[in-house]
Design an enzyme around this catalytic site. Structure first.
Site, PDB file in Angstrom:
ATOM      1  N   HIS A   1       0.819  -1.227   0.000  1.00 52.56           N
ATOM      2  CA  HIS A   1       0.000   0.000   0.000  1.00 52.56           C
ATOM      3  C   HIS A   1       0.848   1.269   0.000  1.00 52.56           C
ATOM      4  O   HIS A   1       0.340   2.352  -0.262  1.00 52.56           O
ATOM      5  CB  HIS A   1      -0.930   0.004   1.217  1.00 52.56           C
ATOM      6  CG  HIS A   1      -2.042  -1.000   1.101  1.00 52.56           C
ATOM      7  ND1 HIS A   1      -3.323  -0.652   0.785  1.00 52.56           N
ATOM      8  CD2 HIS A   1      -2.040  -2.347   1.221  1.00 52.56           C
ATOM      9  CE1 HIS A   1      -4.079  -1.740   0.725  1.00 52.56           C
ATOM     10  NE2 HIS A   1      -3.319  -2.788   0.995  1.00 52.56           N
TER      11      HIS A   1
ATOM     12  N   ASP B   1       3.531   9.479  -0.961  1.00 52.64           N
ATOM     13  CA  ASP B   1       2.355   8.724  -0.531  1.00 52.64           C
ATOM     14  C   ASP B   1       2.134   7.588  -1.507  1.00 52.64           C
ATOM     15  O   ASP B   1       2.301   7.777  -2.724  1.00 52.64           O
ATOM     16  CB  ASP B   1       1.124   9.658  -0.556  1.00 52.64           C
ATOM     17  CG  ASP B   1       0.149   9.356   0.583  1.00 52.64           C
ATOM     18  OD1 ASP B   1       0.068   8.193   0.994  1.00 52.64           O
ATOM     19  OD2 ASP B   1      -0.524  10.308   1.042  1.00 52.64           O
TER      20      ASP B   1
END
Ligand code: ADQ
Length: 459
Positions: A157, A365
């Site tokens: 992720h 991110d």
């Protein structure tokens, strides 16, 4: 297709609407096939023995939840020490914040080994396993060593850094070797896949069999980008709900004379909060028409407070927002509101809708779901503007956002000003294109793409 087994650090009851995000995504797949969800219970046992933990089984509708407790020692080394003190910072390019204490890797290996043992006892021969995230990289290798031959996929992720940054981790080669025990490895973006390809080409001389296929350690591995999405319909339903509408109304009344700039995230050094606050300060300096008018509302949910770097960040943010408020504040206007807490998921869309501009400006991110949620929550007739960091994985898909380099304070301030002044027609055009993308590549698309690719691998 066999039973789906999801393995992740934390497990949630998929029937509970509050869980959001990943829980919704994997929950639906599990419900469909009557699957098993396995992970840490969230419980830390003070006098527990390292490498041991009780297994708990619960039935949640058609889904079986299997969770394991951790001893205090294991929680310290596996979760705080290695996962969040080494892998999280380095994978977000913050080598300076990594604590390479030699003891942590032992705990990381031990807990993965222990979890694999508990899981192996629950597996059926035709199960399909989907392991999630950086806490569990060695899970497949541990299972294979116990003789498990099921198909196993892994999804990261968070970003994968370029080879020379990854190589700062003393056990980097072991980590990458562990990935070759999977049949399929999924990353968020093409950039992450390129980093993987470049790492295995230079550091371990893997054979590159194709754009998505690599061979090393006697194993062939499929690697692909699967950008995670959101559940657009869930968000739309929440936006239409009474809690969200009350939130929007409350915000619109409270800030009727202001333009709201909004930031929402976990309080984390990867999210670029100090840089964002400085850009806002420069906006007020360079464009004084915003004085008494623009208000930055920053909602940062408490996160990993037992890790030192997080406590330091909180102090820095409090001092920055205090300085901005005392420098620019007026008797009837405070430029910033920085709130250190969670917003109920049911109220979140209302907050997104009341904002003229969302500031989603992480330094790095994996994806960033807030960017997608903001777009999905907007009123298409009068949408807010998304200012998005080019270093968020989401920037690979969301070209119609206003992209910024969050390290460039002047450029970010200028872009926020552009966002505040954007004419309605342009806001609508950009929003329409963004919403189309968020809808097409939603969380169900993501899950299906991954599971189809996993089913297509040669076991
Ligand atoms: P996160 O780093 O947690 O996730 P993000 O993708 O933005 O970041 O997801 C956060 C979720 O939590 C969103 O659904 C958001 O609405 C919610 N949230 C954040 N702050 C909140 C607050 N104060 N109150 C209420 N809700 C809040 C990791 C990776 C990301 C990746 C996701 C999914 O770091 O890059 O996108 O996993 O893969």
């Amino acid at each position: 297709m066999g039973r789906l087994v999801v393995v992740s650090n934390r497990v949630a009851d998929p029937r509970k609407p509050a869980s959001g995000g990943l829980a919704v995504a994997v929950g639906q797949a599990l419900e469909a096939s009557g699957g098993l969800w396995f992970g840490w219970s969230g419980k830390v046992v003070d006098n527990g023995t390292p490498g041991e933990g009780d297994l708990h089984l619960h039935q949640a509708g058609k889904v079986q939840l299997a969770t394991v407790d951790l001893s205090r020692d294991d929680h310290h080394s596996y979760y705080l020490g290695y996962s969040n003190g080494v892998l999280w910072p380095v994978f977000h390019y913050r080598v300076d914040l990594a604590d390479f204490d030699a003891g942590f890797i032992g705990g990381y290996r031990r807990v993965n080994q222990m979890l694999a043992q508990k899981l192996a006892s629950l597996l059926r021969p035709d199960d399909i396993l989907w392991v999630h995230d950086y806490h569990l990289i060695p899970m497949a290798a541990a299972l294979r060593a116990m003789g498990c031959q099921q198909r196993i996929g892994f999804f990261l992720h968070i970003p994968l850094p370029p080879p020379l940054i990854l190589a700062t981790i003393p056990h980097h080669e072991w980590l990458v070797r562990s990935l070759f025990a999977y049949d399929l490895v999924g990353f968020q973006t093409k950039a992450d896949v390129a980093h993987f390809s470049s790492y295995v080409g230079t550091e371990i001389s893997a054979d590159v069999l194709g754009e998505h296929e690599f061979r090393a350690y006697g194993k062939t591995l499929q690697v692909q980008a699967f950008p995670i999405g959101i559940d657009v319909d869930e968000l739309a339903a929440l936006a239409a709900g009474p809690e969200s509408q009350a939130m929007e109304e409350q915000m619109r009344t409270e800030y009727s004379r202001r333009r709201v700039l909004l930031g929402v995230e976990r309080m984390d050094y990867s999210k670029g909060l100090p840089q964002r606050f400085k850009a806002f300060r420069l906006l007020l300096q360079n464009y004084p028409e915003n004085l008494g008018r623009a208000t930055l509302i920053q909602i940062a949910a408490p996160s990993r407070e037992a890790v030192d770097a997080y406590a330091t960040l909180r102090q820095e943010l409090e001092s920055l927002s205090g300085a901005i408020n005392s420098e620019f504040g007026q008797l009837d206007w405070m430029p910033m509101r920085s709130i250190h807490r969670n917003v109920a998921r049911k109220r979140l869309p209302g907050l997104y809708r009341a904002a003229a501009v969302a500031l989603v400006t992480p330094l790095r991110d994996g994806m960033n779901l807030v960017a997608k949620e903001f777009v999905a929550a907007q009123d298409p007739e009068d949408p807010g503007v998304l200012v998005l960091s080019r270093f968020a994985g989401a920037a690979e898909q969301m070209h119609e956002a206003l992209l910024v380099n969050p390290y460039d304070t002047a450029q970010t301030a200028e872009t926020i000003q552009l966002a505040l002044q954007m004419p309605l027609a342009e806001r609508q055009r950009r929003h329409q294109a963004l919403l189309r993308g968020v809808r097409e590549e939603d969380v169900h698309w993501w899950r299906q793409q991954f599971l189809h690719a996993l089913a297509a691998t040669q076991p």
